[in-house]
Design an enzyme around this catalytic site. Sequence first.
Site, PDB file in Angstrom:
ATOM      1  N   TRP A 193       0.842  -1.216   0.000  1.00 15.41           N
ATOM      2  CA  TRP A 193       0.000   0.000   0.000  1.00 15.41           C
ATOM      3  C   TRP A 193       0.863   1.248   0.000  1.00 15.41           C
ATOM      4  CZ3 TRP A 193      -3.984  -1.800  -1.931  1.00 15.41           C
ATOM      5  CH2 TRP A 193      -4.582  -2.976  -1.489  1.00 15.41           C
ATOM      6  N   ASP A 194       1.988   1.216   0.701  1.00 16.24           N
ATOM      7  CA  ASP A 194       2.911   2.354   0.654  1.00 16.24           C
ATOM      8  C   ASP A 194       3.391   2.599  -0.777  1.00 16.24           C
ATOM      9  OD1 ASP A 194       2.986   3.126   3.332  1.00 16.24           O
ATOM     10  OD2 ASP A 194       4.664   1.828   3.835  1.00 16.24           O
ATOM     11  N   LEU A 195       3.839   1.520  -1.418  1.00  7.55           N
ATOM     12  CA  LEU A 195       4.370   1.684  -2.775  1.00  7.55           C
ATOM     13  C   LEU A 195       3.286   2.153  -3.737  1.00  7.55           C
ATOM     14  CD1 LEU A 195       6.676  -1.466  -3.114  1.00  7.55           C
ATOM     15  CD2 LEU A 195       7.361   0.902  -2.666  1.00  7.55           C
TER      16      LEU A 195
END
Lengths: 404, 404
Positions: free
Chosen positions: A159-161
């Site tokens: 989700w960060d990426l």
Amino acid sequence: MYDLLSGLTVVEVSSFVASPTIGLYLAQMGAEVIKVDQIGGGQDFRRWPVTEDNHSLAWENLNRAKKSVALDLSSKAGRAVLVDLIRKVGVLVTNLPAGGFLSHETLAADCPGLITVRVMGWPDGSIALDYTANAAVGYPSLTGPLEDERPVNHVLPAWDLLTGAYGAFALLAALRRRDATGQGGEVRLPLTDIAMGSAANLGRIAEVLHTGQDRVRLGNGVFGTIGRDFVTRDGQRTMIVAINERQWQGLVRALDITEGLASIERERGVSFAGDDGVRFSNRDAIYALIEAAFAARDHADLAAAFDANGVVHSGYQTMVEAVADPRLVTENPLFAMSTDNPSGFAYPAAGALATLAGEARLAPAPAPQIGADSEAVLGEVLGYSASEIARLVDTGLVATTNEA
Amino acid sequence: MYDLLSGLTVVEVSSFVASPTIGLYLAQMGAEVIKVDQIGGGQDFRRWPVTEDNHSLAWENLNRAKKSVALDLSSKAGRAVLVDLIRKVGVLVTNLPAGGFLSHETLAADCPGLITVRVMGWPDGSIALDYTANAAVGYPSLTGPLEDERPVNHVLPAWDLLTGAYGAFALLAALRRRDATGQGGEVRLPLTDIAMGSAANLGRIAEVLHTGQDRVRLGNGVFGTIGRDFVTRDGQRTMIVAINERQWQGLVRALDITEGLASIERERGVSFAGDDGVRFSNRDAIYALIEAAFAARDHADLAAAFDANGVVHSGYQTMVEAVADPRLVTENPLFAMSTDNPSGFAYPAAGALATLAGEARLAPAPAPQIGADSEAVLGEVLGYSASEIARLVDTGLVATTNEA
């Protein structure tokens, strides 16, 4: 570094993964990304993995090709320099709170065209991280071994990426509107929205509401088609997937299971041709056939048959093996040796993740030393005089190195 | 749908997840995305999950807000119409092979400023999918329960989604250069590059080469800091992470473990303050303390204490629970009821994943019926006359509905 974005300047005030990747992607495409750091480094500056000298190998890869201005952000005067810089540059990437001193409303008061791209946790400003957003939206419940009911987190900070890449996209989209109309704005990227919205885009909300229940857990199996991991006679665990008819037929040929499949079709009164749904519904029998075919042959033999028949496959590798893999890293033009890293350690690093066919990919630039560009940026972008900068350095509001 | 990209038109010829999400993200930001489909639907048109009527709930969410032109792409004349359309529009998103009839070189011969964004498997054109790219780069080896050595696939198609978002970014970057210089080009997005390059950006290549080995598997634990799942007295499995000092101190307060920590510090001669590396290195003892603290209290009580102390936490939810969660879906303005879906089923669907603060988010538009926009696009974009279009429909090269 490609030059698609040359001429674009962005100020980045950020930490950890999502927000720094926005600046990273922009910088690797030729933008000037001015990262403003707390003197001595921000909260992610020592993020593990670290070297013996406590240099973060995560930080120095997430902040490649950026400039660094070091300010004392704990002081009002230091924050004022940052605000001046943001208003001068007109584009901000941050994961600082929407209501803090980098609130868009405050900044835009003297910079009406400002574009702020802000990574958040929840849309209401409460905190969330990749790991907790993931637990909330339900993917871990479906992940992991079949015989285990416990949720399994993915190790990749997916989700960060995704938030980083979508943020870079949204920033350029907002810039396109500003170029056309002069209108700026604040683009907010809550991790939980990225996660739940992505689940929706994949049809998961529709599916859950349509069936009234969640999917069954499939272990390493792929939903709705034939795809799973199998182990060869010589012990190589291998992932295969047949996502269309051509790949399915190639798999049947490579494994030589035509007769076995025909007998399942006769027994069950089904037809596998042209319908991966029927194949998936009968996966118990099909997977048993494939298991037997794998167990009878070695990996080299099977891999050659898969390649010859257009089957999508890969052995599972450890990351040590991946890093030594010629196709992935050692002979892949995406990577080049990166020296001059803050850690002093030299290793292959990635350039822009996309390839511009026929254009030269420059070597990946190292991350900056904290404060390395303070003088240049304050002088060239903000027009501060040399004596003014010297005064700011003397009073400890600005640092030009990471030495105390 | 926001209007950041109004005025931009893109032709999309694509299937499955990565390539369609590029068009989806563009369309949700106001671009005109003309999806060209094989008459009757492409290879992903029936991709599971499907309704009783065999409508794909995946397809209809990945293709929202797009237009559909249906052509017989198996015929040379049908492909020629597509090529005309691409050259007229000047921007193509596809996952068809680089060497096929949609090769950039061929298309650009009569359209020098063409931008092609192409999703690929491996950079050399060999096939790979999310699942096999993932097996190759090594994440599954680190994923899954501690006591299990088998690799675990993530269920989320993380590389597909990341490729889609990065592709949308790269497309706008290429467009920005074309706007400035007139130069087009082909942007290639091999899934394996996105995956291995992302691992590099996270510091994983540097780490593996620096330590000479892979990480130990951590189950649901977070590397380099205190973060893991724990189970409350009333059985709610909960993910917590303390990524900075403030969050760590909040966690200590919420769980009331100051004394327990002090005794570990004395016993081991370490100090936990200010160093998440030291905390991580002593996680065996710290996690035992946290386990005991969780086991003594119910979830509601703990969650309130976490919120009061700024601790990042979330209970694990199934996707059924997530879909009913007011913060995630039912009261989240990211979602709105979507009717008029090809499936006939109505449910909440996501708009653009980013929020433009203070601007109205329009309701998510449904996916088109296959061929619904054939006449309008051929007429308005390509300037075909009504009689010419009628002839193409009569000869079966163009369809205006999905009826046979």
